[in-house]
Motif scaffolding. Structure first.
Motif, mmCIF file in Angstrom:
data_model
loop_
_atom_site.group_PDB
_atom_site.id
_atom_site.type_symbol
_atom_site.label_atom_id
_atom_site.label_comp_id
_atom_site.label_asym_id
_atom_site.label_seq_id
_atom_site.Cartn_x
_atom_site.Cartn_y
_atom_site.Cartn_z
ATOM 1 N N VAL A 60 0.946 -1.201 0.078
ATOM 2 C CA VAL A 60 -0.059 -0.075 0.107
ATOM 3 C C VAL A 60 0.779 1.302 -0.049
ATOM 4 C CG1 VAL A 60 -1.469 1.541 1.375
ATOM 5 C CG2 VAL A 60 -2.013 -0.937 0.948
ATOM 6 N N PRO A 61 1.880 1.278 0.875
ATOM 7 C CA PRO A 61 2.687 2.564 0.768
ATOM 8 C C PRO A 61 3.141 2.719 -0.420
ATOM 9 C CG PRO A 61 3.049 1.385 2.662
ATOM 10 C CD PRO A 61 2.291 0.528 1.947
ATOM 11 N N GLY A 62 3.768 2.027 -1.436
ATOM 12 C CA GLY A 62 4.251 2.248 -2.561
ATOM 13 C C GLY A 62 3.259 2.601 -3.444
ATOM 14 N N ARG A 63 2.301 1.829 -3.418
ATOM 15 C CA ARG A 63 1.214 2.340 -4.378
ATOM 16 C C ARG A 63 0.620 3.948 -4.192
ATOM 17 N NH1 ARG A 63 -2.911 -1.618 -3.225
ATOM 18 N NH2 ARG A 63 -1.175 -3.225 -3.296
ATOM 19 N N LEU A 64 0.534 4.181 -3.006
ATOM 20 C CA LEU A 64 0.291 5.662 -2.793
ATOM 21 C C LEU A 64 0.949 6.491 -3.088
ATOM 22 C CD1 LEU A 64 -1.560 5.238 0.940
ATOM 23 C CD2 LEU A 64 -2.662 5.518 -1.285
ATOM 24 N N ARG A 65 2.350 6.278 -2.906
ATOM 25 C CA ARG A 65 3.522 7.115 -3.282
ATOM 26 C C ARG A 65 3.346 7.219 -5.059
ATOM 27 N NH1 ARG A 65 7.638 4.137 -1.863
ATOM 28 N NH2 ARG A 65 7.923 3.514 -3.881
ATOM 29 N N ARG A 66 3.288 6.098 -5.581
ATOM 30 C CA ARG A 66 3.240 6.028 -7.040
ATOM 31 C C ARG A 66 1.814 7.207 -7.394
ATOM 32 N NH1 ARG A 66 4.917 1.057 -6.452
ATOM 33 N NH2 ARG A 66 2.863 0.255 -6.581
ATOM 34 N N ARG A 71 0.072 12.075 -9.816
ATOM 35 C CA ARG A 71 -0.741 13.207 -9.769
ATOM 36 C C ARG A 71 0.073 14.362 -10.062
ATOM 37 N NH1 ARG A 71 -2.947 13.194 -5.013
ATOM 38 N NH2 ARG A 71 -4.257 11.310 -5.649
ATOM 39 N N SER A 72 1.246 14.434 -9.532
ATOM 40 C CA SER A 72 2.233 15.626 -9.656
ATOM 41 C C SER A 72 2.939 15.784 -10.923
ATOM 42 C CB SER A 72 3.439 15.401 -8.511
ATOM 43 O OG SER A 72 4.351 16.409 -8.707
ATOM 44 N N LEU A 73 3.154 14.611 -11.394
ATOM 45 C CA LEU A 73 3.722 14.532 -13.072
ATOM 46 C C LEU A 73 2.709 15.243 -14.052
ATOM 47 C CD1 LEU A 73 6.179 11.545 -13.084
ATOM 48 C CD2 LEU A 73 6.791 13.821 -13.081
#
Length: 113
Positions: A60-66, A71-73
């Motif tokens: 989950v943390p990796g998925r949220l970070r991606r 979104r930022s990109l």
């Protein structure tokens, strides 16, 4: 995505076959709890579910970070496209203002206005 589903179903089928072939009773000992008697298929099923939950929690943390990074990109891309459109418009204006027959400025130099 379909590959993951197929591999997951194949692994689930293998686990089910293995569990049914080993259907004896076993005693499971946990610290600070009395031993629990259960069949091997139930133990295998519970272990597989627990492993899947642990992998889900770890992922989950990796998925949220991606997702945040994506979104930022996307926002950066939108900003760059808007800037490109603005600069293209300014370039068109400068080209129209240039006198006919006047050569374009050398690459890297600014045009005097």
């Amino acid at each position: 995505m379909q590959l993951y589903l197929i591999v997951g179903l194949a692994l689930a089928a293998l686990i089910a076959v293995f569990a049914m072939m080993n259907s004896t009773e076993v005693a499971v000992n946990f610290p600070f709890v009395q031993p629990v008697d259960t069949s091997v298929p139930v133990l295998i099923f519970v272990s597989a579910i627990a492993g899947a939950l642990v992998m889900l929690i770890i992922g989950v943390p990796g998925r949220l970070r991606r997702r945040r990074e994506t979104r930022s990109l996307r926002l950066d891309l939108k900003s760059c496209r808007e800037e490109n459109q603005l600069l293209s418009g300014r370039l068109d204006e400068l080209v129209k203002k240039r006198e006919p027959g006047q050569p374009p400025p050398p690459a890297g130099e600014k045009e005097m206005s």
